[in-house]
Design a protein around this motif. Sequence first.
Motif, PDB file in Angstrom:
ATOM      1  N   UNK A   1       0.829  -1.206   0.000  1.00  0.00           N
ATOM      2  CA  UNK A   1       0.000   0.000   0.000  1.00  0.00           C
ATOM      3  C   UNK A   1       0.864   1.256   0.000  1.00  0.00           C
ATOM      4  N   UNK A   2       1.907   1.235  -0.860  1.00  0.00           N
ATOM      5  CA  UNK A   2       2.804   2.371  -0.953  1.00  0.00           C
ATOM      6  C   UNK A   2       3.135   2.665  -2.409  1.00  0.00           C
ATOM      7  N   UNK A   3       3.568   3.890  -2.652  1.00  0.00           N
ATOM      8  CA  UNK A   3       4.119   4.262  -3.953  1.00  0.00           C
ATOM      9  C   UNK A   3       5.451   4.966  -3.703  1.00  0.00           C
ATOM     10  N   UNK A   4       6.470   4.541  -4.447  1.00  0.00           N
ATOM     11  CA  UNK A   4       7.785   5.161  -4.382  1.00  0.00           C
ATOM     12  C   UNK A   4       7.898   6.127  -5.549  1.00  0.00           C
ATOM     13  N   UNK A   5       8.315   7.345  -5.255  1.00  0.00           N
ATOM     14  CA  UNK A   5       8.408   8.381  -6.262  1.00  0.00           C
ATOM     15  C   UNK A   5       9.872   8.766  -6.458  1.00  0.00           C
ATOM     16  N   UNK A   6      10.330   8.698  -7.702  1.00  0.00           N
ATOM     17  CA  UNK A   6      11.677   9.118  -8.057  1.00  0.00           C
ATOM     18  C   UNK A   6      11.574  10.536  -8.616  1.00  0.00           C
ATOM     19  N   UNK A   7      12.138  11.483  -7.905  1.00  0.00           N
ATOM     20  CA  UNK A   7      12.094  12.870  -8.354  1.00  0.00           C
ATOM     21  C   UNK A   7      11.933  13.811  -7.186  1.00  0.00           C
ATOM     22  N   UNK A   8      11.675  15.070  -7.513  1.00  0.00           N
ATOM     23  CA  UNK A   8      11.607  16.081  -6.457  1.00  0.00           C
ATOM     24  C   UNK A   8      10.288  16.846  -6.464  1.00  0.00           C
ATOM     25  N   UNK A   9       9.210  16.181  -6.834  1.00  0.00           N
ATOM     26  CA  UNK A   9       7.890  16.822  -6.817  1.00  0.00           C
ATOM     27  C   UNK A   9       7.476  17.140  -5.385  1.00  0.00           C
ATOM     28  N   UNK A  10       6.670  18.171  -5.244  1.00  0.00           N
ATOM     29  CA  UNK A  10       6.136  18.542  -3.933  1.00  0.00           C
ATOM     30  C   UNK A  10       5.258  17.409  -3.413  1.00  0.00           C
ATOM     31  N   UNK A  11       5.497  16.981  -2.177  1.00  0.00           N
ATOM     32  CA  UNK A  11       4.774  15.838  -1.616  1.00  0.00           C
ATOM     33  C   UNK A  11       3.277  16.128  -1.501  1.00  0.00           C
TER      34      UNK A  11
END
Length: 64
Positions: free
Chosen positions: A38-48
Motif C-alpha cells: 500500500x505504498x508508492x515510491x516516487x523518483x524525483x523532487x515533486x512537492x509531496x
Amino acid sequence: MTTITVEGMSCEHCEQTVEEAVCELSGVNGATADRESQQVEIDGDADIGDVVRVVEDAGYTASA
C-alpha cells in the motif's frame, strides 16, 4: 526517492492508475506503486503535497 502510503489499491490496474497520476507531475521521473505494501515510491523532487493531491484525485487515500 520518496515513499507515501496509498490506501485502496487492490489490483494491478490500481497500481497503474496511481503510477500514471503521479508521473504526470512536474519533477517526477518515475513512480512504482505496490498494492501489497500500500505504498508508492516516487523518483524525483515533486512537492509531496502535490503527490498526495493527485493520488487522492485518482480515487485513493494518500498520506506522506
